[in-house]
Design a protein around this motif. Structure first.
Motif, PDB file in Angstrom:
ATOM      1  N   ALA A  53      46.612  44.889  43.414  1.00 57.46           N
ATOM      2  CA  ALA A  53      48.059  45.159  43.322  1.00 57.46           C
ATOM      3  C   ALA A  53      48.383  45.873  42.010  1.00 57.46           C
ATOM      4  O   ALA A  53      49.182  46.815  41.992  1.00 57.46           O
ATOM      5  N   LYS A  54      47.769  45.454  40.910  1.00 54.62           N
ATOM      6  CA  LYS A  54      48.038  46.079  39.611  1.00 54.62           C
ATOM      7  C   LYS A  54      47.665  47.551  39.589  1.00 54.62           C
ATOM      8  O   LYS A  54      48.302  48.338  38.885  1.00 54.62           O
ATOM      9  N   VAL A  55      46.624  47.930  40.330  1.00 56.23           N
ATOM     10  CA  VAL A  55      46.204  49.337  40.332  1.00 56.23           C
ATOM     11  C   VAL A  55      46.785  50.111  41.520  1.00 56.23           C
ATOM     12  O   VAL A  55      46.368  51.234  41.789  1.00 56.23           O
ATOM     13  N   GLY A  56      47.760  49.507  42.207  1.00 54.54           N
ATOM     14  CA  GLY A  56      48.537  50.247  43.190  1.00 54.54           C
ATOM     15  C   GLY A  56      48.115  50.154  44.637  1.00 54.54           C
ATOM     16  O   GLY A  56      48.622  50.903  45.476  1.00 54.54           O
ATOM     17  N   PHE A  57      47.222  49.248  44.981  1.00 54.07           N
ATOM     18  CA  PHE A  57      46.845  49.067  46.380  1.00 54.07           C
ATOM     19  C   PHE A  57      47.898  48.215  47.081  1.00 54.07           C
ATOM     20  O   PHE A  57      48.463  47.302  46.483  1.00 54.07           O
ATOM     21  N   THR A  58      48.143  48.512  48.346  1.00 57.46           N
ATOM     22  CA  THR A  58      49.073  47.723  49.148  1.00 57.46           C
ATOM     23  C   THR A  58      48.373  47.262  50.420  1.00 57.46           C
ATOM     24  O   THR A  58      47.518  47.968  50.964  1.00 57.46           O
ATOM     25  N   GLU A  59      48.746  46.082  50.872  1.00 62.11           N
ATOM     26  CA  GLU A  59      48.145  45.544  52.095  1.00 62.11           C
ATOM     27  C   GLU A  59      48.654  46.327  53.297  1.00 62.11           C
ATOM     28  O   GLU A  59      49.829  46.670  53.375  1.00 62.11           O
ATOM     29  N   THR A  60      47.743  46.596  54.224  1.00 64.16           N
ATOM     30  CA  THR A  60      48.064  47.417  55.393  1.00 64.16           C
ATOM     31  C   THR A  60      48.565  46.599  56.573  1.00 64.16           C
ATOM     32  O   THR A  60      49.109  47.166  57.511  1.00 64.16           O
ATOM     33  N   GLY A  61      48.337  45.315  56.560  1.00 62.97           N
ATOM     34  CA  GLY A  61      48.629  44.473  57.714  1.00 62.97           C
ATOM     35  C   GLY A  61      47.409  44.255  58.586  1.00 62.97           C
ATOM     36  O   GLY A  61      47.374  43.347  59.411  1.00 62.97           O
ATOM     37  N   ARG A  62      46.369  45.086  58.410  1.00 63.37           N
ATOM     38  CA  ARG A  62      45.120  44.910  59.150  1.00 63.37           C
ATOM     39  C   ARG A  62      44.366  43.738  58.542  1.00 63.37           C
ATOM     40  O   ARG A  62      44.247  43.626  57.313  1.00 63.37           O
ATOM     41  N   LYS A  63      43.831  42.862  59.397  1.00 62.87           N
ATOM     42  CA  LYS A  63      43.095  41.686  58.950  1.00 62.87           C
ATOM     43  C   LYS A  63      41.916  41.442  59.882  1.00 62.87           C
ATOM     44  O   LYS A  63      42.023  41.652  61.084  1.00 62.87           O
ATOM     45  N   ASP A  64      40.833  40.985  59.313  1.00 61.78           N
ATOM     46  CA  ASP A  64      39.699  40.497  60.097  1.00 61.78           C
ATOM     47  C   ASP A  64      39.618  39.000  59.832  1.00 61.78           C
ATOM     48  O   ASP A  64      39.325  38.586  58.709  1.00 61.78           O
ATOM     49  N   VAL A  65      39.895  38.217  60.865  1.00 58.72           N
ATOM     50  CA  VAL A  65      39.928  36.765  60.721  1.00 58.72           C
ATOM     51  C   VAL A  65      38.534  36.194  60.939  1.00 58.72           C
ATOM     52  O   VAL A  65      37.864  36.511  61.909  1.00 58.72           O
ATOM     53  N   ASP A  66      38.104  35.372  59.997  1.00 58.51           N
ATOM     54  CA  ASP A  66      36.827  34.682  60.081  1.00 58.51           C
ATOM     55  C   ASP A  66      37.103  33.228  59.693  1.00 58.51           C
ATOM     56  O   ASP A  66      37.428  32.939  58.538  1.00 58.51           O
ATOM     57  N   ALA A  67      36.965  32.316  60.653  1.00 57.59           N
ATOM     58  CA  ALA A  67      37.293  30.909  60.420  1.00 57.59           C
ATOM     59  C   ALA A  67      36.391  30.256  59.374  1.00 57.59           C
ATOM     60  O   ALA A  67      36.778  29.286  58.738  1.00 57.59           O
ATOM     61  N   VAL A  68      35.201  30.814  59.154  1.00 60.94           N
ATOM     62  CA  VAL A  68      34.255  30.227  58.216  1.00 60.94           C
ATOM     63  C   VAL A  68      34.446  30.783  56.801  1.00 60.94           C
ATOM     64  O   VAL A  68      34.499  30.030  55.833  1.00 60.94           O
ATOM     65  N   HIS A  69      34.553  32.102  56.682  1.00 60.15           N
ATOM     66  CA  HIS A  69      34.556  32.741  55.367  1.00 60.15           C
ATOM     67  C   HIS A  69      35.938  33.146  54.871  1.00 60.15           C
ATOM     68  O   HIS A  69      36.088  33.491  53.702  1.00 60.15           O
ATOM     69  N   GLY A  70      36.925  33.098  55.729  1.00 60.93           N
ATOM     70  CA  GLY A  70      38.273  33.495  55.342  1.00 60.93           C
ATOM     71  C   GLY A  70      38.651  34.831  55.945  1.00 60.93           C
ATOM     72  O   GLY A  70      37.812  35.575  56.442  1.00 60.93           O
ATOM     73  N   THR A  71      39.905  35.136  55.879  1.00 62.21           N
ATOM     74  CA  THR A  71      40.431  36.377  56.447  1.00 62.21           C
ATOM     75  C   THR A  71      40.243  37.516  55.451  1.00 62.21           C
ATOM     76  O   THR A  71      40.573  37.383  54.274  1.00 62.21           O
ATOM     77  N   THR A  72      39.717  38.631  55.933  1.00 59.56           N
ATOM     78  CA  THR A  72      39.592  39.830  55.118  1.00 59.56           C
ATOM     79  C   THR A  72      40.855  40.654  55.281  1.00 59.56           C
ATOM     80  O   THR A  72      41.269  40.963  56.407  1.00 59.56           O
ATOM     81  N   LEU A  73      41.477  40.992  54.164  1.00 56.49           N
ATOM     82  CA  LEU A  73      42.681  41.809  54.158  1.00 56.49           C
ATOM     83  C   LEU A  73      42.297  43.247  53.800  1.00 56.49           C
ATOM     84  O   LEU A  73      41.467  43.478  52.920  1.00 56.49           O
ATOM     85  N   PHE A  74      42.918  44.214  54.465  1.00 54.04           N
ATOM     86  CA  PHE A  74      42.661  45.623  54.195  1.00 54.04           C
ATOM     87  C   PHE A  74      43.820  46.189  53.390  1.00 54.04           C
ATOM     88  O   PHE A  74      44.985  45.989  53.725  1.00 54.04           O
ATOM     89  N   THR A  75      43.491  46.898  52.306  1.00 57.36           N
ATOM     90  CA  THR A  75      44.494  47.491  51.434  1.00 57.36           C
ATOM     91  C   THR A  75      44.194  48.972  51.270  1.00 57.36           C
ATOM     92  O   THR A  75      43.035  49.400  51.440  1.00 57.36           O
ATOM     93  N   THR A  76      45.209  49.765  50.927  1.00 58.85           N
ATOM     94  CA  THR A  76      44.998  51.191  50.692  1.00 58.85           C
ATOM     95  C   THR A  76      45.766  51.630  49.439  1.00 58.85           C
ATOM     96  O   THR A  76      46.702  50.966  49.004  1.00 58.85           O
ATOM     97  N   ARG A  77      45.357  52.795  48.946  1.00 53.90           N
ATOM     98  CA  ARG A  77      46.028  53.402  47.796  1.00 53.90           C
ATOM     99  C   ARG A  77      45.952  54.908  47.949  1.00 53.90           C
ATOM    100  O   ARG A  77      44.862  55.471  48.083  1.00 53.90           O
ATOM    101  N   THR A  78      47.088  55.566  47.968  1.00 54.73           N
ATOM    102  CA  THR A  78      47.142  57.018  47.947  1.00 54.73           C
ATOM    103  C   THR A  78      46.998  57.472  46.513  1.00 54.73           C
ATOM    104  O   THR A  78      47.611  56.901  45.609  1.00 54.73           O
ATOM    105  N   LEU A  79      46.190  58.497  46.319  1.00 56.04           N
ATOM    106  CA  LEU A  79      45.962  58.987  44.941  1.00 56.04           C
ATOM    107  C   LEU A  79      46.850  60.175  44.630  1.00 56.04           C
ATOM    108  O   LEU A  79      47.298  60.882  45.457  1.00 56.04           O
TER     109      LEU A  79
END
Length: 178
Positions: A152-178
């Motif tokens: 967040a500090k370097v300007g990435f924002t969450e996309t809403g895309r998630k990969d849910v894994d009940a064992v390891h946790g949900t992976t959140l996808f973020t992007t940053r336009t340069l």
């Protein structure tokens, strides 16, 4: 450093406190320490296995065998101390669009909460912009609040895309336009 990741040969980035540069074989011990201190929620293929692999020798071989690349994971060295504390860079993990590499970073626990990940990530973003990349992305586990703050500090924002894994946790996808 993930298996198969290649350092960005020839790329050297400098900040006020850090030098980001290609890995040296002698620094495989730092990579091994990163592997050993990973959170138990990290999937097993990214942690030391029951046979003790990857070993320091395995990591040394990965560094030696790395092919030159314009992207990769750079060693993060503290200039004042001269010690390597982790990695930061760009990887092509195959999950993003063409010409949209992923920002990745990992630092030794003893160096957390000192702003190094943010500083290193900012340097990589500046380099990526100058290299002509238009957008980067990063993934982060939902439970990894420190890395989420860095992104967040370097300007990435969450996309809403998630990969849910009940064992390891949900992976959140973020992007940053340069």
């Amino acid at each position: 450093m993930a298996a198969g990741a290649t350092p960005a040969h020839g790329v050297v980035l400098e900040t006020e406190r850090l030098l980001l540069r290609p890995w040296r074989v002698t620094e495989a011990v730092v990579q091994h320490e990163l592997w050993t201190e990973r959170d138990p929620r990290v999937p097993p293929h990214r942690r030391i296995d029951a046979d003790g692999r990857p070993t320091v020798a395995d990591l040394e071989q990965w560094i030696r065998a790395a092919e030159p690349s314009s992207i990769g994971l750079l060693a993060v060295e503290r200039k004042a101390a001269g010690d390597v504390i982790g990695y930061c860079g760009l990887v092509d993990s195959g999950r993003g669009a063409a010409r949209e590499p992923e920002l990745a970073f990992e630092l030794l626990r003893r160096t957390w909460r000192q702003g190094y990940a943010t500083e290193a990530s900012s340097a990589v973003l500046d380099w990526a912009r100058s290299a002509g990349y238009e957008r980067l992305w990063a993934t982060v586990w939902d439970w990894n609040t420190a890395s989420r703050r860095v992104l967040a500090k370097v300007g990435f924002t969450e996309t809403g895309r998630k990969d849910v894994d009940a064992v390891h946790g949900t992976t959140l996808f973020t992007t940053r336009t340069l």
